[in-house]
Scaffold this active site. Structure first.
Site, PDB file in Angstrom:
ATOM      1  N   THR A  27      12.591   4.482  11.404  1.00 33.97           N
ATOM      2  CA  THR A  27      13.511   3.383  11.695  1.00 33.97           C
ATOM      3  C   THR A  27      13.106   2.141  10.903  1.00 33.97           C
ATOM      4  OG1 THR A  27      13.789   4.245  13.910  1.00 33.97           O
ATOM      5  CG2 THR A  27      14.456   1.946  13.553  1.00 33.97           C
ATOM      6  N   THR A  57       0.845  -1.201   0.000  1.00 29.73           N
ATOM      7  CA  THR A  57       0.000   0.000   0.000  1.00 29.73           C
ATOM      8  C   THR A  57       0.878   1.248   0.000  1.00 29.73           C
ATOM      9  OG1 THR A  57      -1.753  -1.137   1.187  1.00 29.73           O
ATOM     10  CG2 THR A  57      -1.775   1.265   1.290  1.00 29.73           C
ATOM     11  N   GLN A 108       0.985  -9.464  -5.667  1.00 24.39           N
ATOM     12  CA  GLN A 108       0.497 -10.845  -5.823  1.00 24.39           C
ATOM     13  C   GLN A 108       1.344 -11.640  -6.808  1.00 24.39           C
ATOM     14  OE1 GLN A 108      -1.921 -12.203  -4.049  1.00 24.39           O
ATOM     15  NE2 GLN A 108      -2.988 -10.441  -3.202  1.00 24.39           N
ATOM     16  N   ASN A 116      -5.251  -9.379  -7.696  1.00 22.47           N
ATOM     17  CA  ASN A 116      -5.491 -10.025  -6.402  1.00 22.47           C
ATOM     18  C   ASN A 116      -6.836 -10.735  -6.320  1.00 22.47           C
ATOM     19  OD1 ASN A 116      -6.190  -7.174  -6.557  1.00 22.47           O
ATOM     20  ND2 ASN A 116      -7.016  -7.395  -4.500  1.00 22.47           N
ATOM     21  N   SER A 124       5.181  -6.762  -1.287  1.00 26.40           N
ATOM     22  CA  SER A 124       4.656  -6.909   0.068  1.00 26.40           C
ATOM     23  C   SER A 124       5.215  -8.167   0.711  1.00 26.40           C
ATOM     24  CB  SER A 124       3.127  -6.993  -0.017  1.00 26.40           C
ATOM     25  OG  SER A 124       2.576  -7.226   1.258  1.00 26.40           O
ATOM     26  N   CYS A 143     -10.048  -6.044   1.684  1.00 23.74           N
ATOM     27  CA  CYS A 143     -10.472  -4.720   2.143  1.00 23.74           C
ATOM     28  C   CYS A 143     -11.841  -4.333   1.616  1.00 23.74           C
ATOM     29  CB  CYS A 143      -9.426  -3.659   1.831  1.00 23.74           C
ATOM     30  SG  CYS A 143      -8.853  -3.644   0.165  1.00 23.74           S
TER      31      CYS A 143
HETATM   32  C1  LIG Z   1      -2.485  -6.352  -5.458  1.00 22.73           C
HETATM   33  C2  LIG Z   1      -2.308  -5.825  -4.066  1.00 22.73           C
HETATM   34  N1  LIG Z   1      -1.788  -4.610  -3.888  1.00 22.73           N
HETATM   35  C3  LIG Z   1      -1.586  -4.102  -2.666  1.00 22.73           C
HETATM   36  C4  LIG Z   1      -1.927  -4.798  -1.539  1.00 22.73           C
HETATM   37  C5  LIG Z   1      -1.680  -4.193  -0.194  1.00 22.73           C
HETATM   38  O1  LIG Z   1      -0.531  -4.741   0.380  1.00 22.73           O
HETATM   39  P1  LIG Z   1      -0.086  -4.441   1.857  1.00 22.73           P
HETATM   40  O2  LIG Z   1      -1.021  -5.178   2.739  1.00 22.73           O
HETATM   41  O3  LIG Z   1       1.326  -4.936   1.927  1.00 22.73           O
HETATM   42  O4  LIG Z   1      -0.153  -2.967   2.065  1.00 22.73           O
HETATM   43  C6  LIG Z   1      -2.481  -6.064  -1.688  1.00 22.73           C
HETATM   44  C7  LIG Z   1      -2.882  -6.846  -0.523  1.00 22.73           C
HETATM   45  O5  LIG Z   1      -3.949  -6.804  -0.030  1.00 22.73           O
HETATM   46  C8  LIG Z   1      -2.681  -6.584  -2.975  1.00 22.73           C
HETATM   47  O6  LIG Z   1      -3.220  -7.771  -3.167  1.00 22.73           O
HETATM   48  S1  FES Z   2      -5.542  -4.602   1.432  1.00 24.78           S
HETATM   49 FE1  FES Z   2      -5.495  -6.614   0.848  1.00 24.78          FE
HETATM   50  S2  FES Z   2      -7.162  -6.900  -0.362  1.00 24.78           S
HETATM   51 FE2  FES Z   2      -7.214  -4.905   0.213  1.00 24.78          FE
END
Ligand SMILES: Cc1ncc(COP(=O)(O)O)c(C=O)c1O
Ligand code: FES
Length: 456
Positions: free
Chosen positions: A294, A127, A234, A206, A254, A380
């Site tokens: 940090t 994110t 992903q 995703n 990630s 989410c």
């Molecule tokens: C395609 C994609 N982008 C971004 C994210 C967000 O990742 P993170 O939880 O490391 O912020 C996710 C995970 O939910 C994801 O599947």
């Molecule tokens: S933050 Fe993982 S699916 Fe939305």
């Protein structure tokens, strides 16, 4: 062969050593009260959020997050317990050993994507990396570049960063996708303008697991000299990722999608030709001034270890996961008709199987499947009853989009779990169809699409 056998035996041994099915005991009484108000465990199961489940559900939601590999945790533990120095402390051994560990992890991440360690910035997750990429690039080049191209099926954090830019006066083109979930390369070409500052297209989706044509997109960006960013959260550790082949300038990664810890990620930033971003975080100037704060040594060590394991085991994992996916799909299709795979069947990552079940109501299906931890799409947006915006972008009918379930298969998924998931899914779908008047009509040979529903 020997090393693969060794890896799988080690996995089983470590797993049985570390895996606990026990409820985690909270430390404080306040936390205990908060938990117990909504949590009840007895001999015949667990009740939580008003739902009773006999035992722990089997986990098929690895796109939302994956368990930490025991070998990753093993690498992390010393950096919590004895080597806990601040990696930016320059005056003592504790600092130096932490700094070394961070640099080793940087190399492990870089090595998995064909980059130089100098091109890796540690962040809190994909994110944050997506926010730095989309907003950071446009803010840095704002005098000349006012336009971004992305797709309608990106993760929310890319889409929301783009919306934020729009509020600031930038323009965004949201490319549609074809019914297989892939973008049309000619549409990309014609969307590029002289003031386009970034093309952002995710590698593996995703929700539906489709893989965009990364090399082709990279070539087009090269031709027009536009920086290319990809959200590879992903894709990392699942499919071969190469920053040179894809010609990306920025890439978001990630930790917790690849059997590493939550709360850590990385951003790849190309050095030649150099891409610049405006930092989103101001402070002590860590990570070359691009991400102050940090660096969390244990998390970063975990991400590095997860990348190294992924590099060693990706091929092996992929083969296993592919055969489990086939087992799941064949198992379901043997017993049920009206099962549709969402997204391209050819260009997809096998560990993500997104299925729609005709003539069942999605919410009832998910509620009836409480013994299997699956979701209807992204974590989410899973609280929303709206059909997925990704499936809508593919042109999936609203009723089919409402019945979608994403089955996520990962490194630790077993055949027995797949068989149980098939059994439970088939049972639930059959049960719901028995109650469905629509399904009754279909079985009698009536074409539902021909029915003129009266409007009151
Ligand atoms: C395609 C994609 N982008 C971004 C994210 C967000 O990742 P993170 O939880 O490391 O912020 C996710 C995970 O939910 C994801 O599947
Ligand atoms: S933050 Fe993982 S699916 Fe939305």
């Amino acid at each position: 062969m020997a090393s693969k056998l060794l890896a799988s035996t080690l996995r089983q041994t470590l797993l049985s050593k570390f895996t606990t099915t026990h409820h985690v005991r909270p430390l404080s009484t306040a936390a205990a009260a908060a938990v117990s108000a909504d949590y009840h465990e007895d001999t015949d199961g667990i009740t939580m959020k008003g739902v009773k489940i006999s035992g722990r559900p089997l986990y098929l939601d690895v796109q939302a997050t994956s368990p930490v590999d025991p070998r990753v945790l093993d690498a992390m533990l010393p950096y919590y317990l004895s080597r806990y120095g601040n990696p930016h402390s320059r005056t003592h051994l504790f600092g130096w050993e932490s700094e070394n560990a961070v640099e080793a992890a940087r190399s492990q991440v870089a090595s998995l994507i064909g980059a130089s360690p100098k091109e890796i910035i540690f962040t809190s997750g994909a994110t944050e990396s997506n926010n730095i990429s989309v907003k950071g690039v446009l803010h840095f080049y704002k005098d000349k570049k006012r336009h971004v191209i992305t797709t309608q099926t990106e993760h929310k954090c890319v889409l929301d960063s783009c919306r934020h830019l729009q509020q600031e006066g930038f323009e965004v083109t949201y490319l549609p996708v074809k019914s297989d979930g892939l973008i049309d390369l000619d549409q990309l070409r014609s969307a590029i303008r002289p003031d386009t500052g970034l093309v952002s297209v995710m590698a593996v989706n995703n929700e539906i697991g489709v893989i965009q044509p990364m090399e082709e997109i990279g070539q087009i960006c090269k031709e027009f000299n536009v920086p290319f960013h990809t959200d590879a959260a992903q894709a990392l550790g699942k499919i071969p990722v190469d920053v040179e082949k894809w010609n990306v300038s920025l890439m978001s990664l990630s930790g917790h999608k690849i059997y590493g810890p939550k709360g850590v990620g990385a951003l790849y930033l190309r050095r030649r030709p150099r891409i610049r971003v405006e930092p989103q975080m101001n402070g002590g100037g860590q990570e070359r001034g691009l991400r102050s704060g940090t660096v969390p040594t244990p998390l970063v060590v975990g991400m590095g270890a997860a990348c190294e394991l992924a590099k060693m085991e990706m091929q092996y994992d992929e083969k296993r996961i592919k055969s489990l996916q086939e087992r799941l799909l064949n198992g379901v299709r043997e017993k049920l008709d009206g099962v549709v795979v969402n997204g391209s069947e050819e260009r997809r990552y096998a560990g993500n199987l997104n299925l729609s079940f005709a003539y069942v109501e999605g919410e009832s299906l998910l509620m009836g499947l409480k013994e299997v931890a699956v979701s209807s799409g992204s974590a989410c947006t899973s609280a929303s009853l709206e059909p997925s915006y990704v499936l809508r972008a593919l042109g999936v009918d609203e009723d089919m989009a409402h019945t979608s379930i994403r089955f996520g298969i990962g490194r630790f998924t077993t055949e027995a779990e797949i068989d149980r998931a098939v059994e439970l899914t088939v049972h639930q779908v059959e049960k719901l169809r028995e109650m469905s008047p629509l399904y009754e009509m279909v079985k009698e040979g009536i074409n539902i699409k021909d029915i003129q529903w009266s409007q009151h």
